[in-house]
Design an enzyme around this catalytic site. Structure first.
Site, PDB file in Angstrom:
ATOM      1  N   ILE A 388       0.812  -1.220   0.000  1.00 21.62           N
ATOM      2  CA  ILE A 388       0.000   0.000   0.000  1.00 21.62           C
ATOM      3  C   ILE A 388       0.849   1.276   0.000  1.00 21.62           C
ATOM      4  CG2 ILE A 388      -1.678   1.319   1.379  1.00 21.62           C
ATOM      5  CD1 ILE A 388      -2.999  -0.850  -0.193  1.00 21.62           C
ATOM      6  N   HIS A 424      12.193  -2.042  -9.939  1.00 24.18           N
ATOM      7  CA  HIS A 424      12.531  -3.447  -9.686  1.00 24.18           C
ATOM      8  C   HIS A 424      13.888  -3.782 -10.304  1.00 24.18           C
ATOM      9  CE1 HIS A 424       8.400  -4.256  -8.322  1.00 24.18           C
ATOM     10  NE2 HIS A 424       8.904  -5.358  -7.819  1.00 24.18           N
TER      11      HIS A 424
END
Lengths: 495, 495
Positions: A388, A424
């Protein structure tokens, strides 16, 4: 049993009318019931049987009459597993799954121990962080990070005073944030004493700081925009409402303090806000439980990695080099289970234990660090709910601004995935000093996957597909990197 | 998602009051909502976002006002996994279990294939039934079984006519049934061309016939007792009620025909009844589906046994001979999974497919061959529900008669377990030609186990314990027998 009970009773009542030989009287009917229907709960409600016992001694004649019921012991009925039976209580199946998983993994654990012996070695962990005891590049980089924080604060102060124009401030912020991403990467790539684990730690910390500073810059800009409007319109009543109404709340220029800045830097969120919700007090028992969980899971993670992951990865090298497809698949599936368990532990220890621990220490009120991603039926829902803080940041500082600039939802969503893919790749490639794009491609592959799952799979099938992609996708990417890393670093040694 | 939706909405409503900067007007509030709460369903109900898009082109000023909402994006709330959050929707966990099981077993399957190659060999199956192509002891024994059936029928006919007294009839029945158990056992033990599989088949068939003949004898006896009472009392109105009321029903002496006898022998039940419930017609699609299932599962059973079970059993021989405890445990757990899957397949193919197939062919109405044992929370409940034909027989012809003779429930229940243990041992020891009592002890161990589970475990824990005992108990007994069988038959060859 309890759920099936009423059904069985109802059925019995329905079929009672079909019994060929009617009972002679009510007592005998109660004594024998219907032999087929009352077999299950016999030993619990022994009422009927006890009646028989009591009678068997007293009246012989009655028993003979009972026999007329015993003579017919079949009823026309369907098997439970036939689709026409309407039966659907498979509660026990969940327990079956759990038992099977526990047993399978107990077996794997034992097999592993028998094959490799005990591989857990706490000393080895230190070497992951420290190559050269006189050179601590990761620690130094963490201390240097304060410079960037202070530059951001200084710039905002100048902007609030009007010393910097908006254009100059934007430029300084851009340079500051660009250096925040490139400088640690350069150090990690160029200083040879940086270990991969230390590198991940530094690059991760700087990425988080980057996102925080971006949010800080945005929110302060919005505050200035708001106060300009309000000054024209309502004489600042909204940017900082009347003091008696919002006592203790900080208003725009008042937030630009070192104390406020470091609270935001340490707080478990990426989105800046002038007045964070605060919890009333630090609950000691909560704090200690989270601390214990953190320590326990970190220990477990290290042990399982040493004992379970590394042997598999090492044994995968040969098939990977030879590109032996069936053996590669076998190793991939073999790696998937421990890797997934480690990921789950990492998720819990980081997103639940660590972030709650920090939040409790700082009395930070908003503990929504994750939502119910385990129930997600679409890939999108998973990415929106497992992390979140990052999702909130993407939404507030990237997705919604893009929408406001007039881009379509599709484009904006793809842009978010692209940004996520970039980070990433950044977090993996830099510490490993390899640019292979596996991680980037893994994230970008989520877009067609999301489309496919959303289009063709619903409910539990969608949920299973999401789990499958989590369980299989990660070890796939890991094996790719590990293969390349080993081939580059160890095959040369062997040659 | 759907389940969490209303909750999230309610929460949002609750927290809306706590937002520090109140929205300027209703439209802007609707446009931004609360950024934290509405993140999940964003891409589905794009209403709010589309409003923003529409506005972003028209009115610049409104957006500025929206920013006041964006400024506060945190709410005081607990993490979902905190015990105080009250959240408990873990529906996705079941899917997770299923996915993990499928993946683990896919891995095992692939590993097995890589290690052993394809071991499936349909020709080998024939050798399980046939050792010497000119000697078919199993088939001969099956033909001979008709003799016992006809003896029982003849005895009952003589009894009904009064040619045999009750005492003589009882004696003939006893001799007939004693020979039914001893004769096939003697043949299997003494004729060397009987294979273990053929032996199980013959001994199993004779056991079933034994139980059926016992029931046949009992029911006919009860009918005679009943008609004696009725003759005195109601002039046979109950033993065979008025023809217009029960048209088509058979009454006592009328049932002693060859046709009725063979219907009972072939019917999927062990309890005799004069008038079985009949299904209205043979449903062809149902019949074909059951036939397909039977064939499919038998194929699968054979393949899995050859490919999965036998390699594990063979590799267990060395640890078993050496009594290497940790390796034995590892093999036991390794054997548990395929053995359990095979047992589940056997259960489905026999108790659902085969028995329903036979029942459909014979238009036999009562299809309750099993109840919901998968939900059983006590060991007793499992034994009472997984095999309903045997349970019904035990209850009608063994447990209830014992109770009627004045034995306590505890003693009667233990006697049932003892009988069951005897038959389990009989079905295993005779075909293997080894009397080791493992199977007998395994069944008798159910009594203390049932006591333990019933006493200490409830609900899902009880259910898990029952599963555990099924999954672990069987391969344990199998390994015991296999160990002894191999040691006796193969170690001598090796020496």
């Amino acid at each position: 049993m309890d759920a099936a009970g009423p059904l069985a009773l109802r059925r019995r009542a329905t079929f009672a009318a079909g019994i060929s030989l009617p009972p002679l009287d009510e007592r005998s009917a109660a004594a024998f019931g219907s032999p087929g229907g009352s077999t299950g709960p016999e030993n619990r409600r022994g009422r009927a049987v006890e009646t028989v016992q009591a009678k068997s001694r007293s009246e012989k004649k009655k028993d003979r009459n009972d026999l007329s019921d015993t003579l017919s012991c079949h009823k026309a009925q369907e098997s439970l597993l036939s689709s026409t039976s309407g039966y659907n209580n498979y509660r026990g199946i969940l327990n079956w799954c759990v038992v099977m998983l526990v047993l399978s993994n107990a077996r794997l654990f034992l097999e592993n121990l028998l094959k490799y012996g005990v591989l857990v070695d706490p000393i080895q962990v230190i070497s992951l962080f420290l190559k050269d005891p006189y050179s601590w590049p990761a620690a130094c980089l963490l201390i240097v990070s304060n410079v960037f924080i202070l530059v951001a604060l200084y710039t905002e102060r100048q902007l609030s005073k009007g010393t910097f124009s908006e254009r100059v401030g934007f430029l300084v912020h851009c340079i500051n944030m660009a250096v925040m991403l490139t400088f640690p990467a350069a150090v990690v790539l160029l200083v040879p004493s940086t270990t991969p684990v230390g590198g991940v730690f530094v690059v991760g910390t700087y990425s988080v700081l980057f996102l925080k500073m971006y949010s800080y810059k945005d929110v302060n800009l919005w505050c200035r925009e708001l106060s300009t409007i309000k000054a024209k319109k309502l004489a600042r009543s909204l940017s900082c409402p009347s003091p008696q109404q919002f006592s203790g709340k900080v208003c725009y220029p008042g937030n630009l303090t070192i104390r406020d800045m470091y609270y935001f830097v340490l707080a478990p969120t990426l989105c800046y806000e002038l007045n964070f919700p605060r919890s009333p007090k630090i609950r000691m028992s909560f704090l200690l439980r989270r601390l214990f969980e953190m320590l326990f899971f970190i220990q477990l993670l290290v042990c399982l990695t040493q004992q379970w992951m590394i042997p598999i990865i090492q044994s995968s090298m040969k098939p990977l080099e030879d590109m032996d497809l069936s053996r590669m698949t076998e190793r991939l599936l073999r790696l998937a289970v421990p890797n997934h368990l480690l990921w789950l532990m990492f998720f819990y220890s980081f997103f639940h234990s660590s972030l709650n621990f920090t939040a409790e220490l700082l009395r930070f009120g908003d503990r929504q660090f994750y939502k119910d991603w385990w129930n997600s039926e679409t890939v999108t829902y998973f990415w929106q709910n497992w992390n979140i803080p990052v999702h909130k940041w993407c939404l507030r500082h990237f997705y919604k601004p893009l929408l406001r600039k007039g881009f379509s939802k599709m484009v904006s969503q793809s842009a978010v995935f692209f940004l996520s893919a970039f980070f990433h790749e950044y977090l993996v490639s830099v510490p490993l000093r390899m640019f292979r794009l596996w991680s980037f491609l893994g994230m970008m592959a989520q877009i067609p996957l999301a489309w496919f799952v959303g289009r063709f799979l619903r409910g539990n099938y969608g949920n299973a597909a999401v789990w499958m992609s989590i369980i299989i996708g990660q070890p796939f990417a890991i094996l790719m990197y590990v293969h390349d890393y080993y081939v580059r670093n160890y095959r040369h040694d062997a040659d």
